[in-house]
Motif scaffolding. Structure first.
Motif, PDB file in Angstrom:
ATOM      1  N   ARG A 163      -3.434   4.624  -1.745  1.00  0.00           N
ATOM      2  CA  ARG A 163      -3.960   3.614  -2.667  1.00  0.00           C
ATOM      3  C   ARG A 163      -3.175   2.328  -2.494  1.00  0.00           C
ATOM      4  O   ARG A 163      -2.074   2.317  -1.940  1.00  0.00           O
ATOM      5  CB  ARG A 163      -3.843   4.084  -4.128  1.00  0.00           C
ATOM      6  CG  ARG A 163      -2.406   4.299  -4.609  1.00  0.00           C
ATOM      7  CD  ARG A 163      -2.375   4.806  -6.043  1.00  0.00           C
ATOM      8  NE  ARG A 163      -1.029   5.057  -6.501  1.00  0.00           N
ATOM      9  CZ  ARG A 163      -0.222   4.138  -7.029  1.00  0.00           C
ATOM     10  NH1 ARG A 163      -0.658   2.894  -7.160  1.00  0.00           N
ATOM     11  NH2 ARG A 163       0.993   4.433  -7.426  1.00  0.00           N
ATOM     12  N   ASN A 174       0.842  -1.188   0.000  1.00  0.00           N
ATOM     13  CA  ASN A 174       0.000   0.000   0.000  1.00  0.00           C
ATOM     14  C   ASN A 174       0.877   1.236   0.000  1.00  0.00           C
ATOM     15  O   ASN A 174       2.026   1.201   0.451  1.00  0.00           O
ATOM     16  CB  ASN A 174      -0.906   0.036   1.244  1.00  0.00           C
ATOM     17  CG  ASN A 174      -1.985  -1.020   1.223  1.00  0.00           C
ATOM     18  OD1 ASN A 174      -2.515  -1.365   0.171  1.00  0.00           O
ATOM     19  ND2 ASN A 174      -2.316  -1.564   2.386  1.00  0.00           N
ATOM     20  N   ARG A 219     -14.300  -1.997  -7.479  1.00  0.00           N
ATOM     21  CA  ARG A 219     -13.839  -2.038  -6.096  1.00  0.00           C
ATOM     22  C   ARG A 219     -14.209  -3.377  -5.495  1.00  0.00           C
ATOM     23  O   ARG A 219     -15.315  -3.864  -5.677  1.00  0.00           O
ATOM     24  CB  ARG A 219     -14.487  -0.921  -5.257  1.00  0.00           C
ATOM     25  CG  ARG A 219     -14.063   0.495  -5.651  1.00  0.00           C
ATOM     26  CD  ARG A 219     -14.591   1.484  -4.630  1.00  0.00           C
ATOM     27  NE  ARG A 219     -14.296   2.851  -4.991  1.00  0.00           N
ATOM     28  CZ  ARG A 219     -13.167   3.465  -4.701  1.00  0.00           C
ATOM     29  NH1 ARG A 219     -12.234   2.802  -4.053  1.00  0.00           N
ATOM     30  NH2 ARG A 219     -12.963   4.709  -5.039  1.00  0.00           N
TER      31      ARG A 219
END
Length: 205
Positions: A51, A32, A143
């Protein structure tokens, strides 16, 4: 049980490149990225999730043609060809690493390092190791988990060590927006908010 051979498959053409020997190991990396948010008075900046990064598959592929005397570069070039730019798409092809019922990974070949370690008398290489790194490839913006909508009012409870600017950094990505929380929650002194206090987190238009 028959030995399953690992292979690289061109996702566009379906062409398969079988490895001569299955890898002894491979590594899958995922991470991440966080942005640092400086808050006056704090010893260290806050970390705000930015992100996720694409997964990366790395491994070494062993190639040996010493028994036949064939130039091993015939096989290494089939692997490194996934770095070649397609004249129609103007990009390298998407490929899949498939190994029976085990690992299946779709990505693009990010890099390939060739090491030649055995040669015939005339210098023809007959043994090589190709280190490859595949970067995960996804299409669309799907997502896996829906996020809470930022245009809805929420309620958060002040925890020990929390502050309005910490909450603003977490909710809005900007600690300077703490005034919206203070105004909607009826807070007069932002430095004297006790733990356990319910705070209104309004949407910011």
């Amino acid at each position: 049980m028959a030995l399953e051979k690992a292979k690289l498959v061109n996702a566009d053409t379906g062409e398969e490149v079988a490895v001569l020997f299955n890898p002894t190991e491979y590594a899958v990396e995922k991470g991440n990225q966080y942005a640092e948010i400086a808050i006056p008075g704090l010893e260290a900046p806050l970390l705000q999730f930015s992100r996720g990064t694409a997964r990366t598959l790395t491994m070494d592929l062993f190639l040996d043609t010493s028994e036949t005397g064939q130039d091993v570069r015939v096989h290494t070039k089939r692997i490194t060809s996934f770095l070649d730019i397609d004249p129609e798409t103007h990009a390298p092809p998407v490929c899949r690493f498939v190994w029976g019922g085990g690992e299946s990974f779709t990505g693009v070949l990010e890099r390939a390092t060739q090491r030649f370690t055995m040669f015939l008398a005339d210098g023809t290489p007959v043994r090589a190791t190709v280190g490859v790194a595949l970067k995960e490839f996804r299409t669309g913006l799907n997502r896996e988990k829906p996020l809470q909508s930022p245009d809805r009012t929420k309620v958060r409870t002040m925890g020990e060590g929390d502050s309005l600017w910490l909450l603003a950094a977490r909710e809005y990505g900007d600690p300077a927006q703490w005034r919206f929380i203070a105004r909607e929650s009826g807070i007069v002194n932002p430095r004297r908010v006790k733990a356990g206090t319910d705070l209104v987190i309004p949407p910011i238009e």
